[in-house]
Structure formats: C-alpha cells, structure tokens
Design a protein around this motif. Structure first.
Motif, PDB file in Angstrom:
ATOM      1  N   ALA A 112       0.836  -1.202   0.000  1.00  0.00           N
ATOM      2  CA  ALA A 112       0.000   0.000   0.000  1.00  0.00           C
ATOM      3  C   ALA A 112       0.874   1.256   0.000  1.00  0.00           C
ATOM      4  O   ALA A 112       0.596   2.210  -0.737  1.00  0.00           O
ATOM      5  CB  ALA A 112      -0.929  -0.009   1.215  1.00  0.00           C
ATOM      6  N   MET A 113       1.941   1.249   0.807  1.00  0.00           N
ATOM      7  CA  MET A 113       2.839   2.414   0.832  1.00  0.00           C
ATOM      8  C   MET A 113       3.532   2.585  -0.514  1.00  0.00           C
ATOM      9  O   MET A 113       3.663   3.710  -1.008  1.00  0.00           O
ATOM     10  CB  MET A 113       3.865   2.277   1.958  1.00  0.00           C
ATOM     11  N   GLN A 114       3.975   1.483  -1.116  1.00  0.00           N
ATOM     12  CA  GLN A 114       4.615   1.559  -2.429  1.00  0.00           C
ATOM     13  C   GLN A 114       3.638   2.097  -3.474  1.00  0.00           C
ATOM     14  O   GLN A 114       4.011   2.923  -4.306  1.00  0.00           O
ATOM     15  CB  GLN A 114       5.126   0.176  -2.858  1.00  0.00           C
ATOM     16  N   ALA A 115       2.406   1.631  -3.431  1.00  0.00           N
ATOM     17  CA  ALA A 115       1.391   2.111  -4.378  1.00  0.00           C
ATOM     18  C   ALA A 115       1.168   3.607  -4.208  1.00  0.00           C
ATOM     19  O   ALA A 115       1.077   4.347  -5.189  1.00  0.00           O
ATOM     20  CB  ALA A 115       0.080   1.342  -4.191  1.00  0.00           C
ATOM     21  N   ALA A 116       1.109   4.074  -2.958  1.00  0.00           N
ATOM     22  CA  ALA A 116       0.907   5.499  -2.705  1.00  0.00           C
ATOM     23  C   ALA A 116       2.091   6.319  -3.211  1.00  0.00           C
ATOM     24  O   ALA A 116       1.908   7.367  -3.830  1.00  0.00           O
ATOM     25  CB  ALA A 116       0.693   5.742  -1.211  1.00  0.00           C
ATOM     26  N   GLU A 117       3.297   5.828  -2.932  1.00  0.00           N
ATOM     27  CA  GLU A 117       4.485   6.568  -3.353  1.00  0.00           C
ATOM     28  C   GLU A 117       4.644   6.591  -4.868  1.00  0.00           C
ATOM     29  O   GLU A 117       5.009   7.610  -5.444  1.00  0.00           O
ATOM     30  CB  GLU A 117       5.733   5.966  -2.710  1.00  0.00           C
ATOM     31  N   LYS A 118       4.363   5.481  -5.513  1.00  0.00           N
ATOM     32  CA  LYS A 118       4.607   5.385  -6.950  1.00  0.00           C
ATOM     33  C   LYS A 118       3.437   5.859  -7.805  1.00  0.00           C
ATOM     34  O   LYS A 118       3.641   6.343  -8.911  1.00  0.00           O
ATOM     35  CB  LYS A 118       4.970   3.946  -7.327  1.00  0.00           C
ATOM     36  N   PHE A 119       2.211   5.687  -7.318  1.00  0.00           N
ATOM     37  CA  PHE A 119       1.044   5.990  -8.146  1.00  0.00           C
ATOM     38  C   PHE A 119       0.144   7.068  -7.555  1.00  0.00           C
ATOM     39  O   PHE A 119      -0.898   7.379  -8.115  1.00  0.00           O
ATOM     40  CB  PHE A 119       0.215   4.719  -8.371  1.00  0.00           C
ATOM     41  N   GLY A 120       0.523   7.631  -6.423  1.00  0.00           N
ATOM     42  CA  GLY A 120      -0.328   8.591  -5.731  1.00  0.00           C
ATOM     43  C   GLY A 120      -0.667   9.828  -6.540  1.00  0.00           C
ATOM     44  O   GLY A 120      -1.736  10.401  -6.382  1.00  0.00           O
ATOM     45  N   ARG A 134      -0.356  -3.495  -7.382  1.00  0.00           N
ATOM     46  CA  ARG A 134       0.606  -4.174  -6.499  1.00  0.00           C
ATOM     47  C   ARG A 134       1.730  -4.807  -7.305  1.00  0.00           C
ATOM     48  O   ARG A 134       2.890  -4.726  -6.929  1.00  0.00           O
ATOM     49  CB  ARG A 134      -0.102  -5.237  -5.661  1.00  0.00           C
ATOM     50  N   ALA A 135       1.382  -5.408  -8.430  1.00  0.00           N
ATOM     51  CA  ALA A 135       2.406  -6.041  -9.275  1.00  0.00           C
ATOM     52  C   ALA A 135       3.353  -4.993  -9.847  1.00  0.00           C
ATOM     53  O   ALA A 135       4.562  -5.228  -9.944  1.00  0.00           O
ATOM     54  CB  ALA A 135       1.744  -6.833 -10.396  1.00  0.00           C
ATOM     55  N   LEU A 136       2.823  -3.827 -10.203  1.00  0.00           N
ATOM     56  CA  LEU A 136       3.648  -2.786 -10.814  1.00  0.00           C
ATOM     57  C   LEU A 136       4.524  -2.028  -9.810  1.00  0.00           C
ATOM     58  O   LEU A 136       5.385  -1.249 -10.222  1.00  0.00           O
ATOM     59  CB  LEU A 136       2.769  -1.791 -11.577  1.00  0.00           C
ATOM     60  N   THR A 137       4.331  -2.259  -8.526  1.00  0.00           N
ATOM     61  CA  THR A 137       5.163  -1.553  -7.542  1.00  0.00           C
ATOM     62  C   THR A 137       6.636  -1.937  -7.653  1.00  0.00           C
ATOM     63  O   THR A 137       7.486  -1.238  -7.107  1.00  0.00           O
ATOM     64  CB  THR A 137       4.685  -1.786  -6.094  1.00  0.00           C
ATOM     65  N   VAL A 138       6.959  -3.014  -8.365  1.00  0.00           N
ATOM     66  CA  VAL A 138       8.358  -3.414  -8.546  1.00  0.00           C
ATOM     67  C   VAL A 138       9.076  -2.517  -9.549  1.00  0.00           C
ATOM     68  O   VAL A 138      10.308  -2.526  -9.609  1.00  0.00           O
ATOM     69  CB  VAL A 138       8.488  -4.895  -8.991  1.00  0.00           C
ATOM     70  N   LEU A 139       8.332  -1.746 -10.338  1.00  0.00           N
ATOM     71  CA  LEU A 139       8.941  -0.893 -11.347  1.00  0.00           C
ATOM     72  C   LEU A 139       9.589   0.335 -10.713  1.00  0.00           C
ATOM     73  O   LEU A 139       9.122   0.836  -9.690  1.00  0.00           O
ATOM     74  CB  LEU A 139       7.892  -0.435 -12.367  1.00  0.00           C
ATOM     75  N   ASP A 140      10.615   0.844 -11.378  1.00  0.00           N
ATOM     76  CA  ASP A 140      11.222   2.090 -10.911  1.00  0.00           C
ATOM     77  C   ASP A 140      10.368   3.264 -11.400  1.00  0.00           C
ATOM     78  O   ASP A 140       9.475   3.118 -12.240  1.00  0.00           O
ATOM     79  CB  ASP A 140      12.679   2.202 -11.376  1.00  0.00           C
ATOM     80  N   ASP A 141      10.660   4.447 -10.878  1.00  0.00           N
ATOM     81  CA  ASP A 141       9.854   5.626 -11.198  1.00  0.00           C
ATOM     82  C   ASP A 141       9.871   5.962 -12.688  1.00  0.00           C
ATOM     83  O   ASP A 141       8.850   6.373 -13.242  1.00  0.00           O
ATOM     84  CB  ASP A 141      10.339   6.830 -10.379  1.00  0.00           C
ATOM     85  N   LYS A 145       6.605   6.250 -15.088  1.00  0.00           N
ATOM     86  CA  LYS A 145       6.356   7.481 -15.855  1.00  0.00           C
ATOM     87  C   LYS A 145       6.196   7.153 -17.340  1.00  0.00           C
ATOM     88  O   LYS A 145       5.327   7.713 -18.003  1.00  0.00           O
ATOM     89  CB  LYS A 145       7.499   8.477 -15.637  1.00  0.00           C
ATOM     90  N   THR A 146       7.022   6.234 -17.836  1.00  0.00           N
ATOM     91  CA  THR A 146       6.913   5.816 -19.242  1.00  0.00           C
ATOM     92  C   THR A 146       5.519   5.262 -19.518  1.00  0.00           C
ATOM     93  O   THR A 146       4.889   5.618 -20.522  1.00  0.00           O
ATOM     94  CB  THR A 146       7.991   4.753 -19.571  1.00  0.00           C
ATOM     95  N   LEU A 147       5.035   4.400 -18.644  1.00  0.00           N
ATOM     96  CA  LEU A 147       3.684   3.849 -18.814  1.00  0.00           C
ATOM     97  C   LEU A 147       2.634   4.946 -18.768  1.00  0.00           C
ATOM     98  O   LEU A 147       1.734   5.000 -19.609  1.00  0.00           O
ATOM     99  CB  LEU A 147       3.381   2.826 -17.712  1.00  0.00           C
ATOM    100  N   GLU A 148       2.735   5.801 -17.780  1.00  0.00           N
ATOM    101  CA  GLU A 148       1.762   6.875 -17.586  1.00  0.00           C
ATOM    102  C   GLU A 148       1.725   7.812 -18.799  1.00  0.00           C
ATOM    103  O   GLU A 148       0.660   8.293 -19.185  1.00  0.00           O
ATOM    104  CB  GLU A 148       2.088   7.658 -16.311  1.00  0.00           C
ATOM    105  N   THR A 158       2.551  -1.429 -23.400  1.00  0.00           N
ATOM    106  CA  THR A 158       1.990  -0.128 -23.043  1.00  0.00           C
ATOM    107  C   THR A 158       0.989  -0.288 -21.897  1.00  0.00           C
ATOM    108  O   THR A 158       0.653  -1.410 -21.501  1.00  0.00           O
ATOM    109  CB  THR A 158       1.254   0.491 -24.246  1.00  0.00           C
ATOM    110  N   LEU A 159       0.484   0.821 -21.432  1.00  0.00           N
ATOM    111  CA  LEU A 159      -0.541   0.791 -20.382  1.00  0.00           C
ATOM    112  C   LEU A 159      -1.785   0.062 -20.875  1.00  0.00           C
ATOM    113  O   LEU A 159      -2.405  -0.691 -20.120  1.00  0.00           O
ATOM    114  CB  LEU A 159      -0.880   2.221 -19.952  1.00  0.00           C
ATOM    115  N   ASP A 160      -2.124   0.240 -22.150  1.00  0.00           N
ATOM    116  CA  ASP A 160      -3.266  -0.488 -22.725  1.00  0.00           C
ATOM    117  C   ASP A 160      -3.021  -1.997 -22.701  1.00  0.00           C
ATOM    118  O   ASP A 160      -3.927  -2.778 -22.426  1.00  0.00           O
ATOM    119  CB  ASP A 160      -3.538  -0.038 -24.165  1.00  0.00           C
TER     120      ASP A 160
END
Length: 192
Positions: A112-120, A134-141, A145-148, A158-160
């Motif tokens: 949850a903390m990783q999700a908030a920090e990375k996707f908040g 949760r699965a994507l929390t392993v990615l670096d910033d 950003k590339t996905l976003e 891609t995100l799609d």
C-alpha cells in the motif's frame, strides 16, 4: 437344438439393450437434475446481487467490475498514504501495533505504501485495479512514468497492454523482464 441356441442369443441381446437404455436414462436424468440445481443457484445469486428488476448482462457486470477495480486501486493508494503518515509519526513499535489494530500485515502495508508513493499522483495507472498496481510496484519511477505517458516498457508493453493482461500474465511478464535484465547485467560483467 439350433432353435434353442438362437433363442438364448436373442434374449441376451435384448437384456443388454435394456441395461444400456436404463443407464442412458439415468445419465440423462442426472444431467437434467444438475441443470436444475445450477439454475436454482444462479437464480439465488441473481436475487442476492442484481438490483431489483434487473436481469444479468455480461457487459453491465464487466463495467461495474471495472468501476470497483478502480475504486479498489484508489483505496489502496489512499490506504498507503495513511500508513505512510502513521509510519512517519509513530515509533516503530506503535506503528506495528497500529497495523495490527487495522488488521493489516506488514507485507500488505508495504504494498500500500509503495502504491501510494509510486502511483499517488498518477491518474491513469490507478484505473488498473488493486492487484495490477501491487504487481507494478516493482517498477522504478522512470518505468512508471513511461507507462503513464503512453510509452512502452520492454517485455511488458503499453498501459493499454497492461490493462488487457490478466494479473498472472502481468506478473509473468515482469518476472521475465527482470530475469532478462539480470542476465544482461551478468553477461556484461563477464565481458569486462
């Protein structure tokens, strides 16, 4: 004598047909019974979970499921923000006690903390649902950003593409890409 033999054969053939047909009838009866039980179960589920007067529709059920997935992801991010606040303000023992009172494991709190920090601060990724976030929390910033920004991640897409993947497929793609990167790094050191 030959007349007696033919009578026995006819009787035997007749018995086999009767036995076979009664087994078929029993199998059909069992299939009908199972179908009725399934119909009763579906009717009970419809009564419990469909709005009154509404009938089941695949597309409507899928749209509602997507809506609740997005809500779950948003809730995970917001939960993570609150856990970050707790962690920042409480001594470690008090923090762990707070997690216990919330009935949240340390591992779930970490996700949850990783999700908030990375996707908040991102809105697009939050629509992926709780498990994919949760699965994507392993990615670096940078990867997030590339996905976003609509870009493509090697091995993931891609995100799609991520939206179309199942959670299992996403985790598998992430693991495969991680393994590939490790092998590339290990190969690079051997060449030095």
């Amino acid at each position: 004598i030959s007349g007696e033999v033919s009578e026995v054969r006819t009787e035997t053939r007749g018995r086999k047909k009767k036995a076979q047909s009664s087994e078929d009838v029993r199998a059909m009866d069992l299939a009908v019974q199972k179908q009725h039980e399934q119909e009763k179960t579906v009717a009970k589920i419809d009564k419990a979970y469909l709005p009154e007067g509404e009938t089941y529709n695949l597309h409507i059920a899928m749209e509602r499921a997507r809506f609740y997935q997005a809500q779950a992801a948003s809730s995970l991010i917001e939960l993570g923000k609150q856990i970050i606040l707790l962690k920042a303000h409480e001594p470690h023992g008090q923090f762990l006690a707070a997690l216990e009172k919330l009935d949240i494991s340390q591992r779930a709190a970490y996700y949850a903390m990783q999700a908030a920090e990375k996707f908040g601060n991102l809105h697009t990724c939050a629509n992926l649902g709780n498990a994919k976030l949760r699965a994507l929390t392993v990615l670096d910033d940078d990867s997030i950003k590339t996905l976003e920004d609509g870009g493509e991640l090697k091995g993931v897409g891609t995100l799609d593409d991520v939206e179309r993947m199942t959670v299992r497929e996403l985790r598998s793609a992430l693991r495969a890409e991680k393994k590939k990167r490790k092998e590339e790094i290990a190969g690079g050191y051997k060449g030095l």
